[in-house]
Motif scaffolding. Structure first.
Motif, PDB file in Angstrom:
ATOM      1  N   ALA A  89       0.854  -1.188   0.000  1.00  0.00           N
ATOM      2  CA  ALA A  89       0.000   0.000   0.000  1.00  0.00           C
ATOM      3  C   ALA A  89       0.891   1.240   0.000  1.00  0.00           C
ATOM      4  O   ALA A  89       2.103   1.158   0.209  1.00  0.00           O
ATOM      5  CB  ALA A  89      -0.928  -0.002   1.203  1.00  0.00           C
ATOM      6  N   GLY A  90       0.283   2.390  -0.230  1.00  0.00           N
ATOM      7  CA  GLY A  90       1.022   3.637  -0.245  1.00  0.00           C
ATOM      8  C   GLY A  90       0.503   4.562  -1.327  1.00  0.00           C
ATOM      9  O   GLY A  90      -0.375   4.201  -2.113  1.00  0.00           O
ATOM     10  N   VAL A  91       1.032   5.769  -1.345  1.00  0.00           N
ATOM     11  CA  VAL A  91       0.676   6.763  -2.354  1.00  0.00           C
ATOM     12  C   VAL A  91       1.959   7.220  -3.037  1.00  0.00           C
ATOM     13  O   VAL A  91       2.905   7.645  -2.372  1.00  0.00           O
ATOM     14  CB  VAL A  91      -0.046   7.974  -1.726  1.00  0.00           C
ATOM     15  N   ILE A  92       1.992   7.113  -4.357  1.00  0.00           N
ATOM     16  CA  ILE A  92       3.166   7.513  -5.134  1.00  0.00           C
ATOM     17  C   ILE A  92       2.772   8.683  -6.028  1.00  0.00           C
ATOM     18  O   ILE A  92       1.855   8.575  -6.849  1.00  0.00           O
ATOM     19  CB  ILE A  92       3.690   6.357  -5.998  1.00  0.00           C
ATOM     20  N   LYS A 118      -3.606  -1.938  -3.820  1.00  0.00           N
ATOM     21  CA  LYS A 118      -3.878  -0.920  -2.802  1.00  0.00           C
ATOM     22  C   LYS A 118      -2.949   0.287  -2.902  1.00  0.00           C
ATOM     23  O   LYS A 118      -3.103   1.259  -2.160  1.00  0.00           O
ATOM     24  CB  LYS A 118      -3.784  -1.536  -1.401  1.00  0.00           C
ATOM     25  N   VAL A 119      -1.986   0.236  -3.800  1.00  0.00           N
ATOM     26  CA  VAL A 119      -1.097   1.377  -4.011  1.00  0.00           C
ATOM     27  C   VAL A 119      -1.804   2.390  -4.913  1.00  0.00           C
ATOM     28  O   VAL A 119      -2.352   2.032  -5.959  1.00  0.00           O
ATOM     29  CB  VAL A 119       0.237   0.937  -4.654  1.00  0.00           C
ATOM     30  N   LYS A 120      -1.800   3.633  -4.496  1.00  0.00           N
ATOM     31  CA  LYS A 120      -2.416   4.706  -5.287  1.00  0.00           C
ATOM     32  C   LYS A 120      -1.312   5.523  -5.953  1.00  0.00           C
ATOM     33  O   LYS A 120      -0.332   5.896  -5.315  1.00  0.00           O
ATOM     34  CB  LYS A 120      -3.287   5.600  -4.406  1.00  0.00           C
ATOM     35  N   ILE A 121      -1.494   5.794  -7.241  1.00  0.00           N
ATOM     36  CA  ILE A 121      -0.503   6.567  -7.997  1.00  0.00           C
ATOM     37  C   ILE A 121      -1.182   7.791  -8.601  1.00  0.00           C
ATOM     38  O   ILE A 121      -2.220   7.680  -9.262  1.00  0.00           O
ATOM     39  CB  ILE A 121       0.137   5.721  -9.114  1.00  0.00           C
ATOM     40  N   SER A 122      -0.610   8.954  -8.366  1.00  0.00           N
ATOM     41  CA  SER A 122      -1.064  10.177  -9.040  1.00  0.00           C
ATOM     42  C   SER A 122       0.006  10.590 -10.041  1.00  0.00           C
ATOM     43  O   SER A 122       1.197  10.595  -9.719  1.00  0.00           O
ATOM     44  CB  SER A 122      -1.331  11.300  -8.032  1.00  0.00           C
TER      45      SER A 122
END
Length: 299
Positions: A89-92, A118-122
């Motif tokens: 998981a995490g936000v990149i 579950k990893v979010k990428i913007s």
């Protein structure tokens, strides 16, 4: 408040006694008693009336009603932290320059996100100048772009070379030439991107050094649109090969013999930034494996 004390309190209420709670939690009964005393001390209120039968005070009823929500939030937070540490998981926040953003990144992110749902990428798309400023301000964690003008605040890791070539209509006189030089572009009508685009900057420097002047140009802000304007015979354009392969109907893609290599593209990061999450490091390793060219040299 210690989360263990809250769990002990909720267990006591669910099972109806200190002894049963101690057995389930595998604590000594004195430990359970100490947990409740500490919880009441922290809150400044009495939660339980002790007697033959445990009775909740008004404060105890209110706390019991809301404590489950707190424990669920805590468990969710704990799970999220565990997933972050494992790289699940995490936000990149990723900055990317064209044409990598459109032509290379989707094929890399697809398998990564299927493996790490579950990893979010913007994704923020811009030129090297814009992405460098965003990185400096902390708006993104890293960027894939061309070599920055300065390396004082950032580190740059070259990954591959974006090859350039000349796209022109089939009927254009240069289309029949076996070899094209930069000087052949004199007096031609060039379709070019905006002044901050590193591809335009590279072309203009090469033209001044090897091709001479003059030449005329029509500015088109979107690199992906260049091939369509060439196809409509508005002019000719030097484009990344990946954006024009296969070349649009009625056009020809030809190398320019004295336009050296191409544009070095790589990973831009803060020099003294905080450590990346496991998920971010995993994505960086994919970029290194998939984007790095075996033919790259520093010369």
């Amino acid at each position: 408040m210690d989360i263990r004390n809250i769990k002990t309190f909720q267990t006591i209420i669910r099972l109806g006694s200190f002894q049963r709670a101690a057995e389930e939690l595998q604590y000594g009964q004195s430990t359970v008693t100490m947990h409740i005393q500490k919880l009441e001390s922290d809150l400044g209120v009495k939660l339980l009336e002790r007697g033959k039968k445990l009775t909740l005070t008004e404060a105890g009823r209110l706390f019991h009603h809301n404590a489950d929500l707190l424990l669920k939030d805590y468990d969710f937070l704990q799970t999220s932290m565990d997933e972050l540490l494992k790289g699940d998981a995490g936000v990149i926040r990723l900055g990317v320059m064209e044409p990598t953003a459109s032509y290379r990144l989707p094929q890399l992110l697809g398998p990564f996100l299927r493996q790490h749902p579950k990893v979010k990428i913007s994704i923020h798309i811009g030129n090297t100048t814009v992405l460098g400023q965003m990185l400096y301000e902390g708006s993104i964690d890293m960027a894939i772009c061309s070599t920055p003008p300065s390396g004082l605040d950032h580190t740059f890791e070259p990954l591959f070379i974006e090859t350039l070539a000349l796209l022109l209509p089939e009927a254009h006189p240069l289309a029949s030439k076996s070899s094209i030089q930069l000087r052949d572009l004199q007096h031609e009508h060039l379709l070019i991107t905006n002044v901050q685009c590193p591809y335009r900057q590279k072309l203009e420097h090469a033209l001044l050094e090897r091709g001479g002047s003059p030449y005329s140009g029509m500015e088109i802000g979107n690199m992906a649109a260049l091939k369509y304007y060439v196809q409509a015979q508005f002019g000719i354009a030097v484009v990344p090969v990946i954006t024009a392969t296969p070349s649009p109907q009625g056009t020809v893609l030809k190398p320019i013999d004295d336009l050296d290599s191409g544009l070095v593209t790589g990973l831009l990061r803060k020099m003294n930034g905080s450590a990346f999450s496991v998920a971010t490091e995993n994505l960086i390793n994919i970029f290194r494996t998939e984007l790095r060219s075996s033919t790259f040299t520093s010369s």
